[in-house]
Design an enzyme around this catalytic site. Structure first.
Site, mmCIF file in Angstrom:
data_model
loop_
_atom_site.group_PDB
_atom_site.id
_atom_site.type_symbol
_atom_site.label_atom_id
_atom_site.label_comp_id
_atom_site.label_asym_id
_atom_site.label_seq_id
_atom_site.Cartn_x
_atom_site.Cartn_y
_atom_site.Cartn_z
ATOM 1 N N LYS A 269 110.052 31.408 55.829
ATOM 2 C CA LYS A 269 109.174 32.131 54.908
ATOM 3 C C LYS A 269 109.241 33.625 55.179
ATOM 4 O O LYS A 269 109.026 34.080 56.312
ATOM 5 C CB LYS A 269 107.742 31.623 55.070
ATOM 6 C CG LYS A 269 106.693 32.382 54.273
ATOM 7 C CD LYS A 269 105.306 31.834 54.580
ATOM 8 C CE LYS A 269 104.210 32.706 54.010
ATOM 9 N NZ LYS A 269 102.862 32.218 54.383
ATOM 10 N N ASP A 274 100.963 39.901 52.308
ATOM 11 C CA ASP A 274 100.273 38.893 51.513
ATOM 12 C C ASP A 274 98.829 39.310 51.260
ATOM 13 O O ASP A 274 97.981 39.211 52.142
ATOM 14 C CB ASP A 274 100.309 37.545 52.235
ATOM 15 C CG ASP A 274 99.633 36.442 51.437
ATOM 16 O OD1 ASP A 274 99.475 36.618 50.217
ATOM 17 O OD2 ASP A 274 99.288 35.411 52.040
ATOM 18 N N LYS A 281 92.559 37.642 49.285
ATOM 19 C CA LYS A 281 92.060 37.416 50.630
ATOM 20 C C LYS A 281 90.886 38.356 50.925
ATOM 21 O O LYS A 281 90.777 39.439 50.325
ATOM 22 C CB LYS A 281 93.155 37.690 51.669
ATOM 23 C CG LYS A 281 94.295 36.709 51.683
ATOM 24 C CD LYS A 281 95.308 37.120 52.740
ATOM 25 C CE LYS A 281 96.469 36.143 52.812
ATOM 26 N NZ LYS A 281 96.072 34.834 53.344
ATOM 27 N N ASP A 292 103.292 37.927 57.942
ATOM 28 C CA ASP A 292 103.412 36.677 57.192
ATOM 29 C C ASP A 292 104.867 36.284 56.939
ATOM 30 O O ASP A 292 105.123 35.248 56.323
ATOM 31 C CB ASP A 292 102.657 36.791 55.865
ATOM 32 C CG ASP A 292 102.173 35.445 55.355
ATOM 33 O OD1 ASP A 292 101.994 34.527 56.173
ATOM 34 O OD2 ASP A 292 101.970 35.311 54.137
ATOM 35 N N ASP A 351 97.210 32.312 46.747
ATOM 36 C CA ASP A 351 97.346 32.588 48.176
ATOM 37 C C ASP A 351 98.113 31.485 48.899
ATOM 38 O O ASP A 351 98.380 31.595 50.092
ATOM 39 C CB ASP A 351 95.964 32.779 48.809
ATOM 40 C CG ASP A 351 96.038 33.404 50.193
ATOM 41 O OD1 ASP A 351 97.037 34.088 50.487
ATOM 42 O OD2 ASP A 351 95.101 33.201 50.989
ATOM 43 N N GLU A 353 101.200 30.972 48.568
ATOM 44 C CA GLU A 353 102.475 31.486 48.050
ATOM 45 C C GLU A 353 103.668 31.068 48.886
ATOM 46 O O GLU A 353 104.784 30.975 48.375
ATOM 47 C CB GLU A 353 102.420 33.016 47.938
ATOM 48 C CG GLU A 353 102.721 33.786 49.203
ATOM 49 C CD GLU A 353 101.722 33.536 50.333
ATOM 50 O OE1 GLU A 353 102.126 33.635 51.506
ATOM 51 O OE2 GLU A 353 100.539 33.260 50.060
ATOM 52 N N ARG A 355 104.599 28.228 50.210
ATOM 53 C CA ARG A 355 105.248 26.991 49.779
ATOM 54 C C ARG A 355 106.004 27.177 48.461
ATOM 55 O O ARG A 355 106.961 26.465 48.185
ATOM 56 C CB ARG A 355 104.217 25.871 49.674
ATOM 57 C CG ARG A 355 103.171 26.061 48.596
ATOM 58 C CD ARG A 355 101.958 25.158 48.795
ATOM 59 N NE ARG A 355 101.157 25.595 49.927
ATOM 60 C CZ ARG A 355 100.060 24.965 50.348
ATOM 61 N NH1 ARG A 355 99.643 23.873 49.725
ATOM 62 N NH2 ARG A 355 99.382 25.411 51.394
#
Length: 503
Positions: A269, A274, A281, A292, A351, A353, A355
């Site tokens: 990833k 993010d 968030k 992230d 959020d 994101e 996956r």
């Protein structure tokens, strides 16, 4: 400067005059074994008792010696590998503190034609020390004083080289291997710690490609947003659509001529920042979302080390990279996104994101790169932080043997993993109403996220490594320092090595 310079660790047969010496102190049957330490420094046991030396792993005490010289005693506990790693890290930090007192260490200087003696350390290894202990010590020395700062100030003095004094020439190989583990970890830390105003997807993937180009046999390709659109990477494009910095897909390929075993595809990833998107968030802690992309960073660091080690396994790495930002072009809850390969996802929370981008890359690894085996790495779910805390990664796998091999690799390199279940009772929840799959199915978050990803593996042997907890640390411990930890990078290297040995 990336990669960050690390302490160089080498094996030598004889101690160097004038270089500060460290002597390990193990537990004894009735307490610390002080006599060998006193003999090594030619001091009385009473002096060691007076300065309070202890055998607890990582306890470092400075031993005053004649003519302004000094040495160190470092505890190694019962001598397990983890304790040697802690001892090495503690010595590296103690050296920086000593150098910081005067700008250089005390004592006579010796010209080695490189840094001054002040930046060297030598450690007298006990006879019969095992290879696992030595590699752990080297890893701790290399990583324990890692530091990443963006500053205009001169770099402070630090330990540059550690000499392991021993007659055992066979210890050179585990030290060399540990250097590669450390390099993989440190590069992953560098990438995670880099601020996101610099680290957009283009910079992130471009830097990785440049570094890969410096390693013989490792090839890199960066796919831009036009290519992604032309080839149907809807997940990556959806997540990256809200940012002024367009998404990228990094492909790294290692194809040794003498490769054996399966073709492994690693997916990491690469979300360079993010915000959560429309599912915004909380502001508190959002600055930490620069890390992230730690899964992608671990995969990149591992790939460079795999190539430098010349491991005889075909490995492809895919790092989908995007910024998840909030704007008029952001993807929305309720959207239906079509991934590479055609499968569709109903979005429930922007959020979630990670996956979304990983789904594209997994199918691409299966269909385009014809993978035999898939392993993905991601800071995927806060649920894993609740389940396993901040120092242990979770392993979800379709094959118990694959799970075991990954966990065993982690054990050998000092990274803790725990097996997690793919609970089939939650499989139906992953099915979508408007689309093929539901991005945010109800149920235990770590499990359902893994089950979602499994939908894109097309039945291949697959493992998902959730590193949401251990990818970042808020304080120093063992060889870990606060910030991005580089967790999973060296586990991946050792896992690939185990595939090479399996043949």
């Amino acid at each position: 400067m990336i990669p960050t310079s690390l302490v160089e660790v080498d094996v030598v047969r004889r101690p160097r005059d004038g270089v500060p010496t460290a002597v390990p102190l193990p537990d004894g049957e009735s307490g610390p074994e002080l006599a060998p330490v006193a003999e090594a420094f030619e001091v009385d046991i009473a002096l060691l008792e007076a300065i309070g030396v202890k055998s607890a792993a990582g306890d470092v005490r400075t031993v005053p010696l004649p003519e302004g010289r000094f040495g160190w005693v470092v505890g190694i506990g019962s001598g397990e590998a983890a304790q040697w790693r802690t001892a090495g890290a503690a010595l590296a930090r103690a050296t920086r503190e000593k150098l910081g007192e005067t700008g250089e260490a005390e004592g006579d200087t010796v010209d080695f034609g490189e840094p001054s003696e002040a930046e060297y350390l030598q450690i007298r290894l006990p006879a019969g020390i095992g290879q696992d202990a030595v590699s752990a010590l080297a890893l701790g020395l290399a990583l324990g004083d890692y530091r990443f700062r963006v500053t205009g100030q001169p770099a402070p003095p630090r330990l540059r080289k550690a000499l392991l004094v021993t007659d055992d020439e066979e210890l050179r190989e585990p030290v060399a291997r540990a250097r590669e583990w450390a390099a993989a970890t440190a590069l992953a830390r560098d990438l995670a710690n880099s601020p996101s105003n610099v680290k957009d997807p283009d910079w992130f993937t471009g830097l990785a490609a440049r570094l890969a180009g410096e390693v013989d046999g490792l090839t890199a390709t960066v796919r831009d947003e036009k290519w992604l659109a032309d080839h149907g990477f809807g997940g990556i494009l959806a997540v990256g659509g809200g940012s002024a910095s367009p998404p990228r897909l990094l492909e790294l390929a290692w194809r040794p001529a003498d490769a054996t075993g399966p073709h492994l595809v690693l997916v990491g990833k690469g979300i360079t920042f993010d915000t959560g998107g429309i599912s915004l968030k909380p502001a508190e802690g959002m600055h930490l979302m620069r890390t992230d992309m730690s899964g992608g960073a671990a995969v990149i660091g591992a790939m460079l080390a795999v190539a430098r080690l010349g491991l005889r396994v075909r490995v492809t790495a895919l790092v989908p990279s995007a910024e998840n930002h909030l704007s008029g072009s952001s993807y929305r809850p309720g959207d239906v996104v079509r991934h590479y390969g055609g499968k569709t996802t109903e979005v429930g929370n922007t959020d979630a994101e990670g996956r979304m981008v990983m789904a594209d890359a997994l199918v691409y690894g299966v269909r385009h790169h014809e993978a035999d085996l898939l392993v993905d790495v991601a800071t995927l779910t806060g649920a894993m932080k609740v389940a396993l805390g901040l120092r242990t990664g979770g392993v979800f796998a379709t094959d118990p043997d694959l799970s075991r091999r990954l966990r065993d690799a982690g054990d050998r390199v000092g990274e803790a993993w725990w097996p997690m279940p793919l609970i089939e009772d939650h499989t139906e929840a992953v099915r979508g109403e408007l689309a093929d799959v539901n991005q945010t199915p109800p149920g235990p978050g770590g499990v359902t996220a893994a089950l979602f990803l499994r939908e894109f593996t097309e039945g291949l042997p697959w493992a998902h490594l959730d590193i949401a907890g251990p990818a970042r640390a808020d304080k120093n411990y063992a060889e870990v320092v606060a910030g991005g930890t580089g967790f999973a990078a060296r586990s991946l290297v050792e896992f690939v090595a185990s595939l090479a040995e399996q043949g």
